[in-house]
Write a protein that holds these residues in place. Structure first.
Motif, mmCIF file in Angstrom:
data_model
loop_
_atom_site.group_PDB
_atom_site.id
_atom_site.type_symbol
_atom_site.label_atom_id
_atom_site.label_comp_id
_atom_site.label_asym_id
_atom_site.label_seq_id
_atom_site.Cartn_x
_atom_site.Cartn_y
_atom_site.Cartn_z
ATOM 1 N N GLY A 169 0.792 -1.113 -0.028
ATOM 2 C CA GLY A 169 -0.093 -0.160 -0.117
ATOM 3 C C GLY A 169 0.973 1.391 0.175
ATOM 4 O O GLY A 169 0.348 2.229 0.336
ATOM 5 N N LEU A 171 1.967 4.060 -1.855
ATOM 6 C CA LEU A 171 1.783 4.721 -2.989
ATOM 7 C C LEU A 171 3.270 5.688 -3.633
ATOM 8 O O LEU A 171 3.515 5.183 -4.727
ATOM 9 C CB LEU A 171 0.667 5.495 -2.979
ATOM 10 C CG LEU A 171 0.300 6.429 -4.042
ATOM 11 C CD1 LEU A 171 -0.490 5.311 -4.863
ATOM 12 C CD2 LEU A 171 -0.647 7.686 -3.889
ATOM 13 N N ASP A 232 -5.456 7.447 -10.446
ATOM 14 C CA ASP A 232 -6.620 7.152 -9.389
ATOM 15 C C ASP A 232 -5.959 7.643 -7.930
ATOM 16 O O ASP A 232 -6.680 7.821 -6.971
ATOM 17 C CB ASP A 232 -6.911 5.607 -9.412
ATOM 18 C CG ASP A 232 -7.646 5.353 -10.895
ATOM 19 O OD1 ASP A 232 -8.045 6.385 -11.384
ATOM 20 O OD2 ASP A 232 -7.494 4.292 -11.194
ATOM 21 N N LYS A 233 -4.855 7.389 -7.783
ATOM 22 C CA LYS A 233 -3.912 7.711 -6.404
ATOM 23 C C LYS A 233 -4.365 6.767 -5.295
ATOM 24 O O LYS A 233 -4.940 7.256 -4.214
ATOM 25 C CB LYS A 233 -4.075 9.250 -6.040
ATOM 26 C CG LYS A 233 -3.651 10.107 -7.351
ATOM 27 C CD LYS A 233 -3.803 11.507 -6.941
ATOM 28 C CE LYS A 233 -3.075 12.550 -8.034
ATOM 29 N NZ LYS A 233 -3.289 13.980 -7.697
ATOM 30 N N LYS A 234 -4.544 5.617 -5.813
ATOM 31 C CA LYS A 234 -5.081 4.741 -4.607
ATOM 32 C C LYS A 234 -4.596 3.221 -4.891
ATOM 33 O O LYS A 234 -4.395 2.811 -5.983
ATOM 34 C CB LYS A 234 -6.425 4.772 -4.346
ATOM 35 C CG LYS A 234 -7.274 4.072 -5.771
ATOM 36 C CD LYS A 234 -9.017 4.135 -5.252
ATOM 37 C CE LYS A 234 -9.635 3.264 -6.660
ATOM 38 N NZ LYS A 234 -10.919 3.299 -6.405
ATOM 39 N N GLY A 236 -5.873 -0.406 -3.912
ATOM 40 C CA GLY A 236 -6.810 -1.427 -3.152
ATOM 41 C C GLY A 236 -6.577 -2.811 -3.629
ATOM 42 O O GLY A 236 -5.334 -3.024 -3.805
ATOM 43 N N GLU A 239 -5.518 -3.717 -7.040
ATOM 44 C CA GLU A 239 -4.055 -3.481 -7.412
ATOM 45 C C GLU A 239 -3.069 -4.265 -6.864
ATOM 46 O O GLU A 239 -2.156 -4.689 -7.414
ATOM 47 C CB GLU A 239 -3.864 -2.040 -6.784
ATOM 48 C CG GLU A 239 -4.438 -0.878 -7.783
ATOM 49 C CD GLU A 239 -5.906 -0.846 -7.455
ATOM 50 O OE1 GLU A 239 -6.634 -0.639 -8.676
ATOM 51 O OE2 GLU A 239 -6.508 -1.190 -6.513
#
Length: 384
Positions: A169, A171, A232-234, A236, A239
């Motif tokens: 997670g 980023l 999307d800047k995420k 989950g 991903e």
């Protein structure tokens, strides 16, 4: 950046191909030394010779359609023997390849989409299977095969670091590792593309999916993760699953790349393909449209092309010294130009491509054209 994936031709596509070739020239075979003419239009793929001698084969391609096209020679299982992309309307291209006896398919792809309009062809006799290559060319192939494997081996830990950051997670950490994880792939992309099924899993763009494919479930690989990280800047659960899938597919590539069909002409044509990749995706900013790390890919593509050339140079310089001198000049000019966009020549930290202006992109495009033109003659030089 293979924009499409090849698949088994559907009944409808096969019927369309059959209809398209009914207007082909009546000439059905070529004698040794004759070029095979391919006339591509928006609705047809006319091949002048349905049979030709195995060995060195020259394809003279003319695009008489209104769309940019691609031309492929494919094995029966859709692996790529040779190809030429980005053949503009009203332009011509010559492809020189070493082809063993057997059945093949010529595919023209107007608009560079779909399975293409296909024509069955056959290479007859012994040709390339019995021809003795010079020790210099045997050495070039062996060294290139070793280098391609090394690039795959070196990519796996870099890709794993990227995938692990995604799965954690992280980023920003994943963003920093993304471009570097792609360098070995970009250097050797034509070899990966030759298998037909790996590239669409790891490097396809969303707009390169086939008609009817769902981006939500059919799109995988680096660029879907790129979109998640930058647009999307995420990160989950999906991903994280995509990161695992990327590693599975890249491990498959690593295991198979050493078995790729490699010849001196495929090395030369692959070098040209890498420049075509630069012209169609990197210079335009389409390849890395979210991360804007196009110049990293650009540099890796050029390095891959130069590696193939340097290994073939002893023969190319002997057979065509003027061509070799021009390639030396243009590769040096390209390196100098790209160095303008990085502060440290020992790293792959390049300027974000969204900061590269229109005039600068034009300069880069002109440099690609200046290198791509002589590079298109390398296969003919080593096949003499």
């Amino acid at each position: 950046m293979r924009s499409v994936r090849f698949s088994v031709v559907t009944a409808a596509a096969a019927a369309a191909a059959l209809t398209a070739v009914t207007g082909c020239a009546e000439k059905s075979d070529a004698k040794g030394g004759d070029a095979v003419a391919i006339k591509a239009t928006d609705s047809a793929c006319e091949v002048s010779a349905k049979e030709f001698p195995a060995g060195k084969v020259v394809f003279d391609v003319e695009n008489k359609g209104s769309k940019v096209t691609e031309v492929y020679v494919l094995f029966p299982d859709d692996r790529i023997v040779t190809e030429r992309e980005n053949i503009g309307p009203g332009t011509k291209a010559t492809i020189t390849a070493e082809i063993k006896a057997g059945d093949y398919t010529v595919a023209c792809k107007p608009g560079m989409k779909g399975d293409g309009i296909r024509t069955a062809v056959k290479a007859t006799g012994k040709g390339a299977a019995s021809a003795k290559r010079s020790p210099e060319l045997d050495k070039a192939v062996a060294e290139y095969r070793k280098w391609v494997q090394e690039q795959a081996d070196e990519t796996l830990p870099k890709a794993k670091a990227f995938a692990d950051a995604v799965k954690a997670g992280d980023l920003e950490g994943a963003k920093k590792l993304y471009a570097e994880s792609r360098i070995g792939w970009e250097r050797t992309e034509p070899v990966a593309e030759s298998f037909g099924d790996i590239d669409p899993k790891v490097d396809v763009r969303e707009d390169g999916l086939e008609d009817g494919q769902d981006p939500a479930k059919d799109w995988t690989g680096w660029h879907k993760l790129e979109k998640a990280l930058w647009a999307d800047k995420k990160i989950g659960d999906n991903e994280k699953k995509l990161a695992d899938q990327l590693m599975t597919d890249l491990t498959d590539w690593q295991k198979r790349v050493g078995k790729a069909e490699i010849t001196p002409t495929s090395m030369a044509n692959g070098a040209k393909e890498l420049l075509d990749e630069v012209a169609s995706g990197k210079v335009t900013g389409e390849e890395e449209r979210y991360s804007h790390t196009d110049l990293v890919d650009f540099k890796a593509n050029v390095e891959g092309a130069q590696k193939a050339y340097e290994l073939l140079k002893p023969v190319a310089a002997k057979n065509d010294p003027k061509l070799s001198a021009e390639l030396d000049k243009q590769f040096a000019a390209m390196a100098t130009l790209l160095d303008k966009y990085r502060a440290d020549k020992t790293t792959y930290v390049f300027e974000s491509y969204d900061k590269v202006g229109k005039d600068q992109r034009k300069e880069l495009s002109d440099a690609v054209s200046a290198l791509g033109e002589p590079l298109s003659h390398l296969a003919a030089a080593v096949a003499k």
